[in-house]
Design an enzyme around this catalytic site. Structure first.
Site, short mmCIF file in Angstrom:
data_model
loop_
_atom_site.label_atom_id
_atom_site.label_comp_id
_atom_site.label_asym_id
_atom_site.label_seq_id
_atom_site.Cartn_x
_atom_site.Cartn_y
_atom_site.Cartn_z
N ASP A 480 22.51 -32.91 -4.11
CA ASP A 480 21.91 -31.70 -4.68
C ASP A 480 22.57 -30.45 -4.07
O ASP A 480 23.24 -30.51 -3.03
CB ASP A 480 20.40 -31.73 -4.36
CG ASP A 480 19.56 -30.90 -5.32
OD1 ASP A 480 20.13 -30.15 -6.12
OD2 ASP A 480 18.32 -31.02 -5.25
N ASP A 550 16.27 -29.65 -14.41
CA ASP A 550 14.94 -29.91 -13.83
C ASP A 550 13.88 -29.96 -14.92
O ASP A 550 12.76 -30.38 -14.67
CB ASP A 550 14.58 -28.80 -12.83
CG ASP A 550 15.17 -29.09 -11.46
OD1 ASP A 550 15.59 -30.24 -11.22
OD2 ASP A 550 15.21 -28.17 -10.63
C1 DGJ Z 1 16.36 -29.65 -7.21
C2 DGJ Z 1 16.62 -30.87 -8.06
O1 DGJ Z 1 17.06 -30.50 -9.32
C3 DGJ Z 1 15.34 -31.70 -8.14
O2 DGJ Z 1 15.55 -32.82 -8.97
C4 DGJ Z 1 14.93 -32.12 -6.75
O3 DGJ Z 1 15.89 -33.00 -6.23
C5 DGJ Z 1 14.77 -30.90 -5.86
N1 DGJ Z 1 15.92 -30.04 -5.91
C6 DGJ Z 1 14.50 -31.31 -4.44
O4 DGJ Z 1 14.47 -30.26 -3.59
#
Ligand code: DGJ
Length: 742
Positions: A480, A550
């Site tokens: 990430d 997300d």
């Molecule tokens: C952003 C990501 O897009 C989410 O899926 C998740 O992993 C969060 N960060 C965790 O902090």
């Protein structure tokens, strides 16, 4: 496929069965573009395509009586200061302050295959027969510098890749203040520009506008990633072009940092497309003997509409950009705990969730954010890549073993480029942040960017994460990255090298990816950046799948995945079924629709299955069975067709057809339900006209020929949609070729 050089006319013809790019060496030694588009037959002389004529105010760049002017000439790599008043592809500041350059042809080389780009991701060949490359070397004698323009044409695709390189030999220093990867000229402006624009949770919406005189540009200046706002892609399409017919020219930059993609139309109706690293914040000093390599642009020509362009990108990126063990494999069905627990978990809770996942047929359990340092919320812990024993007393090693003992594979989330000020890493190395002296250090999600332009920072992170990966049993990594760059300044770089910081940061990211993927070749890497802010070909070279957004809402995902599919293969799109009400939109969509959307991607779940009813669990089991049967077709073997656009109406439809046209999966989705609705037909694509298919959807079965299904279509059954709840209902179709009854 070949690159032909006609010596008498000094003409290069880069061509295959689909596309032609014709260049020639001009009187002034520069390279002119005579044609780029659908394949045309080769011949010695295309000089009639050179357009020239005396005009008022025209600056002439050759001795009289010549009248060659760069102002009206289509060039392969234009510069400023020699009579062309459009945007240049490159600016080189010299020690005396001048930015005049004049690169003239000296030689060229044609060779089979394609060379890798130093330190940068790029598409590749597996054998020399797959492509031919032309490298044209030009020289500026005043600064003693070479410019190398590189072109690769692929045998099996309407694809030409381009990049540019500077080799500085002279004794004085030069400073690159901008260097595009490619510049491409078109003789007219009758195009629409297509781009992928958005923001967090609504990434890569398709935007189309008419090309006008002047500059229309998209850019990414996020520093750490290509961004959720604009994707490093643009296309020019003819106004009548649809998903299925008409001409499109696609341009995709294989890069994850700051980029510029622009189309400039002159008042003589000529269009110049340029793409490369954004000049903002970029300034690269070269001493004698040093080089600079630009990223690559992948140009696709299609005369089969937008679907034709996308299918070319999909095949090329899936087979010649993605690499490693997972390239040709269907992906494991996973369950990720993020939306199930956020930071609030311990080992018992995780094992409870994983156990249920195993029961329904999930193959991989992924532990998301919150397992390390003091990471109990997003104010702390980033940078401390050691396990939080309060949550996981037996460490990641212990947890991964327990998960594997259940019969699941284990995956782990990391965010390697970032640090919270509340972390041991920051307390020990406060100077490792990207930040400028005496300036406020802007924060985002309470975190800061580690200076990956510095080797020692990358080495430290490599060592700490390698330790975890070695002592545990890890099959998958979600990498990430959750913030954009501010105060782009490297604490150890010399003043004259500060303009290198952002590009070197991305090179540092690529270097860490390279080292980790080489050391752990079996691990499946999924890239992520606050959802889909790093969905670009640069990252795809290292991580064969990317968390698309997300936003996991079944309705919104249709738009996001539809837009993303313009360039990126279905198998690269991380797509999960999540809980309702949806955590981003608070909307309820049917479980069937959430799965029907997620099937067209990597497929997984992002919820605690223990909270579902018995009936829902049975449905989930069926979904997983379906995906196990169809994932090879959807992810590896099939061609994807967009049918109805969520950007144009209430409905979305798409499908995947196997290469041999014997099998297909299609889906129709509606947004809001309609009362007393008009008739609507689902018209399939890509089938064999004469083939008889058995089509199944819900409880229905129909036998029909390919041409019936494509041209007459199947009426959408409103009763079925009503039974499924109306709003956000969907229908999934499977098609199998069957023998005719004699
Ligand atoms: C952003 C990501 O897009 C989410 O899926 C998740 O992993 C969060 N960060 C965790 O902090």
């Amino acid at each position: 496929m070949s690159v032909i050089f006609h010596k008498n006319t000094q003409t290069f013809h880069i061509c295959n069965a689909y596309v032609s790019d014709i260049l020639c060496i001009m009187q002034n030694g520069q390279i002119e573009n005579l044609y780029y588009g659908k394949a045309i037959r080769d011949k010695e002389d295309f000089s009639y395509l050179h357009e020239e004529g005396m005009r008022s105010q025209m600056s002439v760049c050759v001795p009289e009586p010549g009248i060659l002017s760069m102002q009206y000439t289509k060039q392969e790599y234009p510069v400023y200061g020699k009579g062309d008043y459009r945007s240049p592809a490159m600016t080189i500041r010299q020690e005396n302050g001048s930015e005049i350059v004049d690169f003239k042809y000296v030689s060229h080389e044609i060779f089979p295959g394609k060379k890798p780009l130093k330190g940068l991701p790029a598409v590749y060949t597996e054998s020399e027969e797959e492509a031919d490359t032309l490298e044209i070397r030009l020289h500026d004698s005043v600064i003693d510098t070479d410019l190398i323009l590189s072109y690769t044409v692929f045998r099996d695709y309407p694809v030409i890749t381009r990049n540019a390189r500077i080799e500085h030999k002279g004794n004085s220093k030069i400073r690159l203040e901008g260097m595009m990867s490619a510049s491409v000229e078109f003789p007219d402006m009758d195009y629409e520009i297509v781009q992928l624009s958005g923001a967090w949770s609504r990434e890569r919406y398709i935007k189309t506008r008419k090309l006008e005189m002047g500059i229309q540009a998209i850019q990414g200046l996020a520093g750490t990633c290509s961004s959720a706002e604009q994707n490093p892609f643009l296309a020019l399409k003819r106004p009548g072009t649809t998903e299925d017919i008409g001409e499109v020219y696609g341009f995709s930059l294989v890069y994850s940092g700051n980029f510029l993609a622009q189309a400039e139309v002159s008042t003589f109706d000529m269009t110049r497309v340029m793409m490369g690293i954004h000049p903002q914040g970029f300034s690269w000093e070269l001493n004698s003997g040093e080089e600079f390599q630009t990223p690559e642009v992948v140009m696709v020509y299609s005369d089969r509409g937008l679907n034709g362009m996308s299918q070319t990108y999909h095949r090329l990126f899936r087979t010649r950009l993605m690499r490693g063990k997972w390239r040709d494999q269907a992906r494991p069905i996973l369950l990720n705990n993020w939306e199930a627990t956020y930071f609030d978990f311990d080992e018992e809770k995780i094992l409870h969730i994983a156990k249920k996942a195993k029961e329904v047929g999930v193959e991989l359990f992924v532990l998301d954010d919150g397992w390390f340092g003091t990471r109990n919320d997003d104010y702390q812990g980033l940078g401390d890549w050691f396990v939080n024993r309060n949550k996981l007393p037996d460490g990641i090693a212990g947890l991964s073993r327990k998960i594997e003992d259940m019969g699941l594979k284990f995956g782990l989330w990391v965010e390697l480029e970032m640090v919270n000020k509340n972390s041991d890493c920051y307390r020990e190395h406060p100077d490792w942040l990207i930040s400028a002296p005496d300036r406020f250090e802007s924060h985002a999600r309470h975190q800061h960017v580690l200076d990956f332009s510095r080797q020692e920072v990358v080495d430290y992170i490599y060592d700490s994460i390698t330790k975890i990966l070695e002592e545990s049993s890890i099959s998958y990594i979600k990498w990430d990255m959750n913030r954009y760059m501010t105060e782009p300044f490297s604490r150890t770089a010399k003043p004259e090298d500060q303009g290198k910081t952002m590009h070197k940061y991305i090179l540092g990211v690529y270097d860490l990816y390279r080292r980790l993927t080489e050391r752990f070749p079996d691990i499946l890497f999924e890239s992520c950046a606050s959802g889909g802010a790093r969905f670009d070909p640069g990252l795809m070279y290292y991580a064969p799948q990317t968390w698309t957004s997300d936003d996991t809402d079944g309705g919104e995902r249709q738009k996001i995945q539809y837009g993303t599919s313009l360039v990126y293969p279905i198998v690269s799109m991380g797509s999960h079924v999540s809980a309702v009400p949806n955590h981003q939109l608070y909307r309820k969509t049917p479980l069937s629709t959430r799965a029907n959307v997620a099937y067209f991607g990597t497929f997984g779940y992002e919820l605690d299955l223990n909270l579902l009813s018995e009936e829902e669990i049975e449905e989930v089991k069926e979904q997983i069975c379906f995906m196990k049967n169809y994932r090879h077709l959807i992810q590896v073997e099939g061609d994807f067709y967009r049918i109805m656009s969520p950007f144009e109406g209430n409905d979305t439809a798409w499908m995947v057809v196997s290469r041999d046209k014997k099998q297909a999966v299609a889906a129709f989705y509606q947004r809001l339900n309609k009362v007393n609705a008009s008739w609507l037909r689902m018209k399939f694509r890509g089938l064999d006209e004469e083939q008889l298919y058995e089509v199944k959807w819900d409880e229905q079965v129909l036998r029909a020929y390919g041409n019936e299904l494509m041209y007459a279509g199947i009426p959408i059954d409103r009763e079925i949609l009503n039974k499924k709840g109306g709003d956000f209902a969907s229908v999934l179709y499977t098609l199998e070729a069957v023998q005719e009854l004699s």
